[in-house]
Motif scaffolding. Structure first.
Motif, PDB file in Angstrom:
ATOM      1  N   PHE A 174      36.646  11.086 164.454  1.00  0.00           N
ATOM      2  CA  PHE A 174      36.643  10.567 165.835  1.00  0.00           C
ATOM      3  C   PHE A 174      35.639   9.136 165.565  1.00  0.00           C
ATOM      4  O   PHE A 174      36.313   8.419 166.282  1.00  0.00           O
ATOM      5  CB  PHE A 174      35.407  11.528 166.559  1.00  0.00           C
ATOM      6  CG  PHE A 174      35.125  11.118 167.890  1.00  0.00           C
ATOM      7  CD1 PHE A 174      35.985  11.111 168.822  1.00  0.00           C
ATOM      8  CD2 PHE A 174      33.912  10.545 168.013  1.00  0.00           C
ATOM      9  CE1 PHE A 174      35.510  10.685 170.195  1.00  0.00           C
ATOM     10  CE2 PHE A 174      33.557   9.997 169.274  1.00  0.00           C
ATOM     11  CZ  PHE A 174      34.158  10.199 170.249  1.00  0.00           C
ATOM     12  N   ASN A 203      42.845  17.450 162.817  1.00  0.00           N
ATOM     13  CA  ASN A 203      42.565  17.467 164.322  1.00  0.00           C
ATOM     14  C   ASN A 203      42.837  16.183 165.168  1.00  0.00           C
ATOM     15  O   ASN A 203      41.895  15.168 165.298  1.00  0.00           O
ATOM     16  CB  ASN A 203      40.983  17.792 164.484  1.00  0.00           C
ATOM     17  CG  ASN A 203      40.673  18.292 166.149  1.00  0.00           C
ATOM     18  OD1 ASN A 203      41.410  17.760 166.987  1.00  0.00           O
ATOM     19  ND2 ASN A 203      39.256  18.810 166.221  1.00  0.00           N
ATOM     20  N   GLN A 206      40.850  14.600 168.242  1.00  0.00           N
ATOM     21  CA  GLN A 206      39.612  13.732 167.939  1.00  0.00           C
ATOM     22  C   GLN A 206      40.039  12.228 168.142  1.00  0.00           C
ATOM     23  O   GLN A 206      39.366  11.487 168.758  1.00  0.00           O
ATOM     24  CB  GLN A 206      38.915  14.084 166.803  1.00  0.00           C
ATOM     25  CG  GLN A 206      38.289  15.596 166.864  1.00  0.00           C
ATOM     26  CD  GLN A 206      37.291  15.623 165.649  1.00  0.00           C
ATOM     27  OE1 GLN A 206      36.773  14.684 165.185  1.00  0.00           O
ATOM     28  NE2 GLN A 206      37.321  16.632 165.381  1.00  0.00           N
ATOM     29  N   SER A 210      39.014   9.782 171.137  1.00  0.00           N
ATOM     30  CA  SER A 210      38.306   8.376 170.849  1.00  0.00           C
ATOM     31  C   SER A 210      39.016   7.332 171.352  1.00  0.00           C
ATOM     32  O   SER A 210      38.187   6.436 171.847  1.00  0.00           O
ATOM     33  CB  SER A 210      38.150   8.279 169.040  1.00  0.00           C
ATOM     34  OG  SER A 210      39.711   8.105 168.404  1.00  0.00           O
TER      35      SER A 210
END
Length: 435
Positions: A174, A203, A206, A210
């Motif tokens: 992120f 993931n 994320q 972002s």
């Protein structure tokens, strides 16, 4: 000669000219810090001298004019529009002019120095990662070689941002995604690294989140400034330009112009402050470059995705290594398959190599060496002998050609590395070590 033999000879040569005590002192956090201070102080002093004389340098002349005009096209005397850049680029352009036009260049360089300091600190874990000290020296060497470009262009701001993002990498997707999204809204090229990050991390939500968060904040900023209609102007500002002189695919027409064959010739496109080459087939080539770049980016993303999933079949793949290899390949594709070949584009290639050297110095020494040669050739082209190149000097045309060939070789090396990372078989591992 194999890579091992070449670098062994290089090591012996280095030890002959550099005393062991000096080498031990340089490969310490204190030695690296002094290297950073000396190199960056040199550029700061240069910027201060010019600023005290009321001058700027290279593109910062244009940036200063934009800031003084409030980024209003109607108040400019011609030349490129400030909206050739994404809107977040206007923030540092404005900040450098906050004290007026006099100290503009000094404040601009100072901002980049601060970002470089943070990038070097993150790369070496603020001196705690002694194995990354050599990578830090490589980064400083590259900054020294291309500082005349990096300290006078928006690209100099985005390169350390991307380096910091890659240092966070797959461990903090992120945070890395936020930094890359900010970089993309300053100068588009960090999107190449963003795509590699999305492909590699576990993931992916994320990374998407972002990008959405940063983009939403950018839209709010644009709306508050009354600039929402211009938000995406950067996507169309470059569309009608021809083949730039230094672009990789311009090389055949470069030589046609140098040898005065046919109708090929160089000319200055004053609307965008760019030297271009025109000749038989250049309009078609310029039209094909955007589709070629998209195809190349999709190819690299697909190969990175394949390497991740195929590598998992053989016991897993180092996601950090895959992110770095994918980022270098994608960034190199953005340079090679681009009708704009501005010399500052070489700055795009350094962050992945610097973090790669910190991750595994042995496996990243080949692209590191290639990129130093590319940097030196680029420095010869600009700022040293650009006037000669733009007047059909055959020696400088040869230097540019060799630089462009090396870029293609670097792209091929990166593609091969991605493929070998995906195979994860004994033969592939041996080939990785040899490269």
């Amino acid at each position: 000669m194999s890579a091992d033999s070449f670098f062994s000879a290089l090591t012996r040569f280095r030890r002959r000219i550099l005393p062991d005590s000096w080498e031990r002192a340089l490969l310490t956090p204190r030695g690296l810090l002094w290297g950073f201070i000396l190199i960056h102080a040199g550029f700061l002093v240069f910027a201060l001298i010019l600023s005290l004389r009321g001058e700027a340098f290279s593109d910062t002349f244009i940036y200063r004019e934009w800031a003084a005009a409030g980024f209003d096209d109607n108040r400019l005397s011609g030349g490129p529009s400030p909206w050739v850049y994404p809107i977040l680029a206007l923030v540092p352009l404005f900040l450098a002019g906050i004290a007026g036009p006099g100290p503009y260049f000094f404040l601009w360089v100072l901002m980049i120095v601060v970002l470089d300091a943070i990038a070097l600190g993150k790369l070496t874990d603020w001196g705690r990662n002694h194995k990354a000290i050599a990578a830090g020296w490589w980064w400083l060497s590259f900054v020294l070689i291309l500082g005349w470009l990096g300290f006078a262009r928006v690209d100099g701001l985005t390169a350390p941002l991307v380096l910091i993002a890659l240092a966070y990498g797959v461990q903090r997707p992120f945070v890395a995604g936020v930094l890359l999204a900010i970089g993309t809204w300053i100068k588009v090229w960090p999107a190449a690294v963003m795509l590699s990050l999305f492909t590699v991390v576990r993931n992916r939500l994320q990374v998407v989140l972002s990008g959405v968060v940063v983009s939403a904040l950018v839209v709010v900023l644009a709306a508050s400034l009354g600039s929402l209609p211009k938000l995406l102007n950067f996507l169309t500002q470059q569309g009608e330009r021809g083949m730039q002189l230094e672009a990789t695919f311009t090389t055949p027409w470069l030589w046609l112009s140098v040898l005065n064959i046919g109708d090929s010739h160089m000319y200055m496109n004053t609307d965008i402050n760019s030297m271009q080459v025109d000749g038989p087939g250049t309009p078609l080539m310029a039209a094909l470059m955007q589709p070629l770049l998209i195809v190349a980016a999709l190819l690299v993303a697909g190969l990175t995705f394949w390497a991740l999933h195929n590598g998992n079949r053989f016991g897993g793949v180092d996601r950090t290594e895959l992110l770095l290899a994918g980022s270098l390949t994608m960034a190199t594709a953005f340079v090679v398959f681009n009708k704009v070949g501005s010399p500052q584009f070489m700055v795009w290639l350094a962050p992945a190599v610097a973090v790669g050297l910190a991750h595994s110095f042995r496996e990243w020494r080949v692209p590191a060496a290639m990129l130093i040669i590319i940097g030196l050739a680029t420095f010869c082209i600009y700022p040293l002998f650009y006037d000669a190149l733009s007047h059909n000097n055959p020696v400088m045309a040869l230097v540019l050609t060799l630089r462009n060939v090396l870029l293609v070789v670097l792209f091929c090396w990166s593609l091969r590395r991605l493929y070998l990372l995906g195979r994860k078989q004994p033969a592939a591992q041996a080939a990785l070590k040899e490269s």
